[in-house]
Structures are given as structure tokens and as C-alpha cells.
Design a protein around this motif. Sequence first.
Motif, mmCIF file in Angstrom:
data_model
loop_
_atom_site.group_PDB
_atom_site.id
_atom_site.type_symbol
_atom_site.label_atom_id
_atom_site.label_comp_id
_atom_site.label_asym_id
_atom_site.label_seq_id
_atom_site.Cartn_x
_atom_site.Cartn_y
_atom_site.Cartn_z
ATOM 1 N N CYS A 1 0.876 -1.171 0.000
ATOM 2 C CA CYS A 1 0.000 0.000 0.000
ATOM 3 C C CYS A 1 0.914 1.221 0.000
ATOM 4 C CB CYS A 1 -0.871 -0.038 1.251
ATOM 5 S SG CYS A 1 -1.675 1.510 1.619
ATOM 6 N N ARG B 1 1.063 5.394 0.324
ATOM 7 C CA ARG B 1 0.315 6.605 0.680
ATOM 8 C C ARG B 1 1.191 7.821 0.408
ATOM 9 N NH1 ARG B 1 -4.240 4.776 3.665
ATOM 10 N NH2 ARG B 1 -3.802 2.795 4.680
ATOM 11 N N PHE C 1 -7.388 5.803 -10.425
ATOM 12 C CA PHE C 1 -8.175 6.268 -9.279
ATOM 13 C C PHE C 1 -9.635 5.880 -9.457
ATOM 14 C CE2 PHE C 1 -4.698 9.522 -8.845
ATOM 15 C CZ PHE C 1 -4.248 9.078 -7.617
ATOM 16 N N ASP D 1 -7.832 10.437 -2.736
ATOM 17 C CA ASP D 1 -8.087 9.618 -3.925
ATOM 18 C C ASP D 1 -7.405 8.283 -3.725
ATOM 19 O OD1 ASP D 1 -9.234 11.638 -5.833
ATOM 20 O OD2 ASP D 1 -7.318 12.611 -5.389
ATOM 21 N N SER D 2 -8.041 7.228 -4.200
ATOM 22 C CA SER D 2 -7.323 5.962 -4.157
ATOM 23 C C SER D 2 -7.641 5.123 -5.375
ATOM 24 C CB SER D 2 -7.598 5.208 -2.862
ATOM 25 O OG SER D 2 -8.755 4.435 -2.987
ATOM 26 N N VAL E 1 -1.808 -0.815 -3.957
ATOM 27 C CA VAL E 1 -2.970 -0.029 -3.531
ATOM 28 C C VAL E 1 -2.455 1.369 -3.191
ATOM 29 C CG1 VAL E 1 -4.799 0.222 -1.826
ATOM 30 C CG2 VAL E 1 -4.185 -2.048 -2.674
ATOM 31 N N ALA F 1 -2.947 5.512 -2.401
ATOM 32 C CA ALA F 1 -3.842 6.553 -1.884
ATOM 33 C C ALA F 1 -3.055 7.846 -1.748
ATOM 34 C CB ALA F 1 -4.423 6.144 -0.530
ATOM 35 N N GLN F 2 -3.706 8.946 -2.038
ATOM 36 C CA GLN F 2 -3.049 10.241 -1.865
ATOM 37 C C GLN F 2 -4.035 11.241 -1.276
ATOM 38 O OE1 GLN F 2 -1.884 11.651 -5.785
ATOM 39 N NE2 GLN F 2 -3.940 12.397 -6.262
ATOM 40 N N LEU G 1 -5.945 10.531 5.661
ATOM 41 C CA LEU G 1 -5.279 9.700 4.655
ATOM 42 C C LEU G 1 -4.664 8.450 5.282
ATOM 43 C CD1 LEU G 1 -4.077 9.237 1.774
ATOM 44 C CD2 LEU G 1 -2.142 10.642 2.485
ATOM 45 N N TRP H 1 -7.255 5.786 5.935
ATOM 46 C CA TRP H 1 -8.187 5.482 4.857
ATOM 47 C C TRP H 1 -7.857 4.175 4.153
ATOM 48 C CZ3 TRP H 1 -8.798 7.500 -0.684
ATOM 49 C CH2 TRP H 1 -10.149 7.543 -1.043
ATOM 50 N N SER H 2 -8.871 3.361 3.938
ATOM 51 C CA SER H 2 -8.671 2.181 3.080
ATOM 52 C C SER H 2 -9.916 2.000 2.235
ATOM 53 C CB SER H 2 -8.384 0.939 3.909
ATOM 54 O OG SER H 2 -9.419 0.747 4.842
ATOM 55 N N THR I 1 -10.206 1.801 -1.350
ATOM 56 C CA THR I 1 -10.139 0.825 -2.433
ATOM 57 C C THR I 1 -10.203 -0.571 -1.828
ATOM 58 O OG1 THR I 1 -8.914 2.330 -3.829
ATOM 59 C CG2 THR I 1 -8.677 -0.001 -4.312
#
Lengths: 303, 287
Positions: B32, B34, B51, B124-125, B133, B135-136, B153, B156-157, B159
Motif C-alpha cells: 500500500c 500513501r 483512481f 483519492d485511491s 494499492v 492513496a493520496q 489519509l 483510509w482504506s 479501495t
Amino acid sequence: MKQLVILSGKGGTGKTSVTAAFAHLASLGPFADQVVLADADVDAANLQLVLRPQLREQEEFRGGQVALIDQDTCVRCGDCESVCRFAAIDENTGDYVVDPIACDGCAACVYQCPTGSIAMQEQVVGTFSVSDSRYGPLYHADLFPGGENSGKLVTLVKQRARARALDDQRQLLLVDGPPGIGCPVISAVSGADLALMVTEPTVAGIHDLRRTLDTVRHFGVRALVCINKADLYPAGVQEIESYCHAHGITTLGSIPFDLTVADAMVAGEAITSYRPGSPAGLAISAVWERLTATLMDVETLAN
Amino acid sequence: MRIVVASGKGGTGKTTVATSLALVAAQQHTVCFRDCDVEAPNAALFLHPAFDTHREVGILIPQIDAQQCTYCGKCARVCQFNAIAIVGKKALIFPELCHGCGSCTLVCPEQAISERLAVSGALDSGVTPEGIVFAQGVMDVGQPMAVPILRELKEWSATDVTAAPDIEIRDAPPGASCPVVETMRGADFVLLVTEPTPFGLHDLKQVAAIAGQLGLPAGVVINRDGIGDDSVGAYCAENALPILLRIPMQREIAEAIARGHSLVETVPEYRPLFSNLLDQISARLDT
């Protein structure tokens, strides 16, 4: 007095090296003895490494507070932990303790504690300094690692530098800005007459340049652009130039990728004094000439 | 294993190292990524996630019901950030000063304060072609505070992921103030990317100090090795900071990264070096 701030968005594009060169070049021309310098990148304050100034004054910067729980009167109800939105209070074998790094200083826990066992303590989070450099007085600061309120410290540096420029009737306040677009950048931009973006023709540099230009425009400051490390990616240069053209932003020229800049940094000198004839040295001098023409043009600034 | 890639000085190659580490790790592990540089997020330019999830984030700020407010001023007194002012029979709120702590809502004797989400950015992910995976967080222009976006962020999970990833890589913002601290909190290891120049060294010391305060083990990657001087190496030796990888200054690398290519796809010889870097980090965490 005019205030020029150097910004970039992306870090490492050459803000500080360009600022130091401008300080040197200013000392040679119509701005000789007319400059006050301010390093507004307080969590990575590097201008002093090039200018090697003589420290004149230093004071502590108190920037915010953290909560402290009196374990003798605490009844261990846990209300503080439940109201804290910053996960700064932890229960540790029955005792509630504040993590000073996580504490935001909001004091919500202070007002909710039924026994009045929590007090706020002021924190020294950095130092503020005034120095004399070869190219004029330097106002700078060091935020302690992990410190909060970098925006306030930037504001302090700029206020004092501005007051000095007015007192000494110096004509130019040159501000080396921080990367990013957040609170220290907003503090660095506020009150500026002109913002020069030092960008680079890389996908990341261009992405961040756009966001920084939007930020500068949001605060109503006029922006100019110069492109550092320009020969790394010619298509990127074209992209920046056409973007600037479409948005009515003047580009002041390009600076080639030149490792002499790193040598100058090691030598503790501005590139334009260390190797004036180097490709980067010559290019920065040319950018400075165009920039001074803009700075002198008061009418342009009024737009 | 949660690895933060940080640097202090900007432009030393954090994103270059973080993205290549992720690409190599993804060959054998679930990863993952980030991007925690919410002011200037660039990792997506190199990892190309598709995304599929977007969420607005911000802080809860107060709104005062004028019908119920008695203008007692308690809310303004408890606010440490001067975000509320009571002027005569008017309550003024300054959203840009509010930290979203909720203290005013809690102390209002009339329950006249409710809260609303003030959006300051978005998350966004999506998944990258290699199955990372991603995420930003992206802070809105004109907003001052990165930390509230970062906090969201990190948790966050969005997706669809079936299990916790083997490896989480966080690409930190530059500097050494609160956003960097927030990125490091809860991590297991800090990878410090620096360049061997006086600026690189000065700022490396700042972030190494944060890792130390948080009790996190750290290691160093020296990028653009060969420029500048050897003061970074000397500092690392004195402070028992292991140098885990050196990436020499090569114009070819700089040009490829300018175009948006990752280091390991530009120079595939770096794949085993990054794989070794990952092994060294896990070995340090196991002991």
C-alpha cells in the motif's frame, strides 16, 4: 520598499541557491546596500549555510502550548481522552498522559476536566535570529524538529525583516520561501509585491508549479517564473512556457543544470560569486537583470 | 511493516526512492502506498494508479444558531486560535483559523453550536498496474493546514482490499514540522533520503531528530552520490545511522525522472539494490 518572495512548490528546485545569488548580484548593482534578506523556510533554513553570516541577536520562539495533566489531582475519568480529537491523550496503566508531539494545543481537555487537573504549558518551538551577512542583514529562524506553528514563525521573520528595511530605508526585501502551498507559504507570500517561481521542467516540478501559481494568485500576488535545470527535459520547458503564456505569466528565462551549483554550496558561496562564468552563474545573472527591471517598474507592480 | 520515506530538504529524491521501493516490493508482497505530501503530491505521476475512489475531507467547524445564542462569549474564550469572536449581538467565525477541536461546541451552555465539515482537500485511491494499492491526499489551494488531511489519509482504506498489506510505504512531505511528524507517527521505520551537500546534511539532521524523538529506527539513502562533499557520510558514521543505499549522480537518471519514469524502470540494475534495501529494513526491524 519592495518585497520579493522566491517560491517553487516542489522542493529542491533551487530556491535557496537562486536567492543567495540574487543577494550577491544585488550587492553589485543599483540595489547595493539596499537589501534585507529573510529566510522564510524555517524548518529547513539553508540560506545561512551559503551566506555564513555573523549572528547578532537570537531569541526563543514560543509557538503554542501543550496540555499537561496533574497526576496528583487526576481522578482518571478519561473525559480528556474522549474529547481529544488529535489522539494526543493515552491511557497508560490507568494514568492519562499527554503526547506532547500529538497535542494540538486546543485546550479542549482543559475545559472538560471535572477536577481542573489539566493546564496548558507554553512551548519553545524554535529560535529567531538576526544576523549580518556579506550582502545585508539576514532575518532567519530555526523551527525545532517537529515544531508547530511554522507559519507564525515565518510571519515573525518577515515582520522583523520588513521593519528593518523600513527603518534603514532599504529598497528590497528578498524572501527565500518554503516549498509546498500550506501555512508557511501563505505567510511567506502575504504582503509580497512579486513572487518569483523557481521551477524545474520535470513532471513533478510542473505539477507543483501550477498549484503554487494558483496559491499565489489566490492571495493576489503577481508571479513570475524562471526555469532551473532547463536542459534536463526540453519538452517540459515548452510545457511550462506555454502554460505561463496562456495564463499571462512572464517567464524570465532558464538556468541550465550545472553541478557547479553544488560546489558553490559546499564552498559556502553564491554561485555568481564562486564561478560567475559558470553556465548557471551566467544564466542567473541574466534572470536577475530582467527581474530588477520588473522590480524598478513601479507601474508594473501596481497591476 | 510501515516505512516512511522522508528527507527534510525538498527535491532530494524521496518520491524517486519511495516509488521504486514500492515497485520492487510489489513483486513479492502486497503493498500500500500513501502519498503524504498533500501540498505537492507527485507519486501518482510515477506509479499511475487508476483512481476509482474520491472523498472530500476537512475539519469540523462550528456554526452558531443565532436563535439560541445568548452571546455569552464562552466559545470565544475557550478557543485557543481566535477563530470565534462575539461582537455585541453577533457571533463571528473565522474558519481559516479553526483547528476543528470541538471545544466551543462542548462548552456552549445553550447547545447553540453545531458542526459542519469544512472541506480543505480530498483523498483519492486506486490500484496501480503492478497491483499497488495507492492513496493520496490533495490539499485545496489556499488552505493552510495539511495535518487534518494527512490524519484522514493514514486511516483510509477505500479501495477494496481484502487484508492488511504486507508493506505500507508513506512518501513524506519536505521540511521538519508538524506534517512530517504526523506522517511518521505510527510507522515502523524511517528511510531518510538525502543528498551529500550542506543543505542536504542540515535538513537530514532535522528529520533524523524527529525519528529519534518518536523512537523510530532510521536508515539513510544518499542520492546524487558524488556531488558536494562527504559530510553526510561522516555525520551518519558519528551518529550510527546506517547508510543503506547510495545512488550515484547520473544525468541519465535525472532526465528520466524529469519525464516521469521511475528509477527502477529507467535503470533495471537498481531492482536488486532496492530489493536488498527492503531486506535490510526488515532485518533491522526483526532484531
